[in-house]
Design a protein around this motif. Sequence first.
Motif, short mmCIF file in Angstrom:
data_model
loop_
_atom_site.label_atom_id
_atom_site.label_comp_id
_atom_site.label_asym_id
_atom_site.label_seq_id
_atom_site.Cartn_x
_atom_site.Cartn_y
_atom_site.Cartn_z
N ALA A 239 14.85 -12.95 8.83
CA ALA A 239 13.55 -12.55 9.38
C ALA A 239 13.45 -11.03 9.43
CB ALA A 239 13.35 -13.15 10.77
N ARG A 240 14.50 -10.38 9.92
CA ARG A 240 14.48 -8.91 10.01
C ARG A 240 14.35 -8.28 8.63
NH1 ARG A 240 18.49 -6.34 14.47
NH2 ARG A 240 17.26 -4.55 13.74
N ALA A 241 15.10 -8.79 7.67
CA ALA A 241 15.04 -8.22 6.33
C ALA A 241 13.66 -8.37 5.72
CB ALA A 241 16.10 -8.89 5.44
N SER A 242 13.03 -9.53 5.94
CA SER A 242 11.70 -9.77 5.39
C SER A 242 10.67 -8.85 6.03
CB SER A 242 11.30 -11.23 5.60
OG SER A 242 12.21 -12.10 4.95
N LEU A 243 10.71 -8.74 7.35
CA LEU A 243 9.75 -7.91 8.06
C LEU A 243 9.93 -6.44 7.71
CD1 LEU A 243 9.94 -9.77 11.47
CD2 LEU A 243 7.95 -9.69 9.97
N ARG A 244 11.18 -6.01 7.58
CA ARG A 244 11.45 -4.63 7.19
C ARG A 244 10.91 -4.33 5.80
NH1 ARG A 244 12.86 0.38 9.26
NH2 ARG A 244 13.95 0.08 11.22
N ALA A 245 11.19 -5.23 4.85
CA ALA A 245 10.75 -4.99 3.48
C ALA A 245 9.23 -4.94 3.38
CB ALA A 245 11.31 -6.09 2.56
N MET A 246 8.55 -5.86 4.07
CA MET A 246 7.09 -5.86 4.02
C MET A 246 6.50 -4.61 4.64
SD MET A 246 5.95 -9.84 4.62
CE MET A 246 6.80 -10.11 6.17
N ALA A 247 7.13 -4.10 5.70
CA ALA A 247 6.60 -2.94 6.40
C ALA A 247 6.96 -1.63 5.72
CB ALA A 247 7.11 -2.92 7.84
N ASP A 248 8.10 -1.59 5.04
CA ASP A 248 8.58 -0.33 4.48
C ASP A 248 8.16 -0.11 3.04
OD1 ASP A 248 9.77 0.09 6.90
OD2 ASP A 248 11.83 -0.20 6.21
N ARG A 249 7.79 -1.16 2.34
CA ARG A 249 7.46 -1.01 0.93
C ARG A 249 5.94 -1.07 0.73
NH1 ARG A 249 12.49 -4.66 -1.54
NH2 ARG A 249 14.07 -3.76 -0.12
N GLY A 250 5.51 -1.51 -0.44
CA GLY A 250 4.11 -1.32 -0.81
C GLY A 250 3.13 -2.32 -0.26
N LEU A 251 3.60 -3.37 0.43
CA LEU A 251 2.64 -4.32 1.01
C LEU A 251 1.88 -3.69 2.17
CD1 LEU A 251 1.89 -7.42 0.66
CD2 LEU A 251 3.25 -7.77 2.74
N TYR A 252 2.44 -2.63 2.73
CA TYR A 252 1.89 -2.01 3.94
C TYR A 252 1.22 -0.68 3.58
CZ TYR A 252 1.78 -0.39 8.81
OH TYR A 252 1.38 0.04 10.05
#
Length: 689
Positions: A239-252
């Motif tokens: 969960a943490r890895a998914s939320l981090r990736a979505m927030a830190d990369r281009g989805l955000y």
Amino acid sequence: MDTTDLSNRLASETSPYLRQHADNPVAWQPWDDRTLREARLADKPILLSVGYSACHWCHVMAHESFEDDRVAAVMNRLFVCIKVDREERPDLDRVYQAAHNLLARRAGGWPLTMFLAPDDLTPFFGGTYFPKEARFGLPAFPDLLVQVEHYFREHRAELTAQAPQLREALRAEGRANPRGGVQAADTSEALRALTELKGQFDGANGGFGGAPKFPHPGGVRRLLLASPGKPDPEALSMARASLRAMADRGLYDHLEGGFFRYSVDAQWHIPHFEKMLYDNAQLIPLYAEAFLATGDKRFRDVAIEAGDWVLGAMQAPEGGYYATLDADSDGEEGAFYLWQRSEVEARLGADEAAVAVSYFGLDLPPNFEGHAHHLMIARPLDEVAARLGVPEDLAAQRLAQARAQLAAIRATRPKPSRDDKILTAWNGLMIKALARAGRLLGITRFVDSAQRACDRMRRDLWDGTRLAAVTKDGRTSPYGYLDDYAFLLDGVLELMMARWRDADLAFARALAARMIADFADTEEGGFYFTASDHDTPLYRPKTFSDDALPSGNAVAASALLRLAHLLADPALEAHAERAVAAGKGALAHYPSMHTTLIEAWEDATDPPPIIILRGAAGPLVQWQERARKDFAPRRSVFAIPEDARDLPEGLAARAPTGPIVAYACQGLHCEAPVTEEQMFEALLARTTL
């Protein structure tokens, strides 16, 4: 009747998507009785095109084909052409997406292109995007039109004979669930869902599966829910890895906040640039909950930034929230969001530019089609500070200044168009999102916004007896769907936990009563998507799986259970349990596609704790504030002031006794009242599971 004489009738529609096509040479018609009657009289097949205003491939097909005079002439000569906004008519979209799945044996999408018999509206062929010229393994759209119309004429009798079979297959969707009660043993489906999600997890990039990659907030939340009381370090790490990736990369969106719809690649680098209200409504509270579960301040910051983006960009002046922001601006996908390194260095001060270039990776090769940068966090701030030889707090200050300056520069560009209709269902999701995030994180402005939106729904979309699905420019639809009732009911209950108002309780009870009266399947259990008096083509959908939105049946069941336990009302509880039981077959088939239903199943088989606080204003606020600090996603806490009026009998019995009292219940069974702070702490510790 010669339908080549039909004119385009979309200019008078309220939908921004339909009005986008009002100047097409295609003789587009809205879906209404007049159009359907004309199709029958002309005995021409219907070309049904379903899309929405922020849909990039809808725009592509429009530019290629619908704006071309020669293609339009073929369409007008052979078909009655109907254009539908899937956000305004989710019933039609749901019916014909399901039909596409059966006919094509693959998932649909938008634009949806379906061909219907004019007499009974049964589809006989369909697809999604078709190019003007043959490519991507797809036929040229003008050639396809001729072939489809010819096939319809040559095989009319055969298609008519097969139509009842297709309609029966569609109707069977809602009857595939065995009768029976809710059994606790079936909680094994939650373990199966968790196993499936772990198997789909992308260990390198977070999230589930490959490209295109969607956020799947229900799946991530299921990973989080595996942690309280029954620690699952692997699930929490995923969960943490998914939320981090979505927030830190281009989805955000790293300048203004808010999430784009999905990533076109598996690494979350480049999104489809439309921003949807419903995606952000599901992700904002998820990040708030993840902060409480992990203590990661990045999750708190993202929840607040995304919420503030909603308040700044999507909130209507009179309350409520707009639907979407387009992917395109000035006819170019993503143009509003893209950067050249040279522009950043020229427009920012040297210190701010140095931090921004390193932090966002503008010194790396361009990531968007080889010529521009879409911002993402390329290096952590401590590494950026070390590379530049400055303290991290100074780097953070310069980054904040750079972000503000870049946002100001971006604001001068042509903006993506905004679909400013107010959708009840999506507003219900956002009311819940901001009320929950506001409550969990202590952000009063979020709760204020949710409250104003709730008041807008009650004022403009509720006539005292029934809900409407959409309002735009003072025009309101005459009917609502299951999702409108279920999501708004759920949102109102969440708002009541953040800030009690007697009027909201009355509204919640009225919504629940009308939802049961109009949508309940009294024979098989569960709820149909359309009301009993709604004229739905082919069949009344009844589904239990999540898609881009959570399952309306599952949300209805969970909301009814929470309202039932708040009011001590066994009749409401029985309706909810029948809905959960009706989804048993669907849940067993593919658990990870039914994560919202699994939560409803857990609520029915193991009722979550509900705490009702009564007392004077000061102590009431103090105990409510204490309760929100735990990661207790299944626990409900309602702080009801002393002067609350017109409480129903079961709730009125939980009366104030002294300065403060807590009534703790599980289902319809309650413990002895708690009046001492130490006992309240013990109660909270017992109810974090």
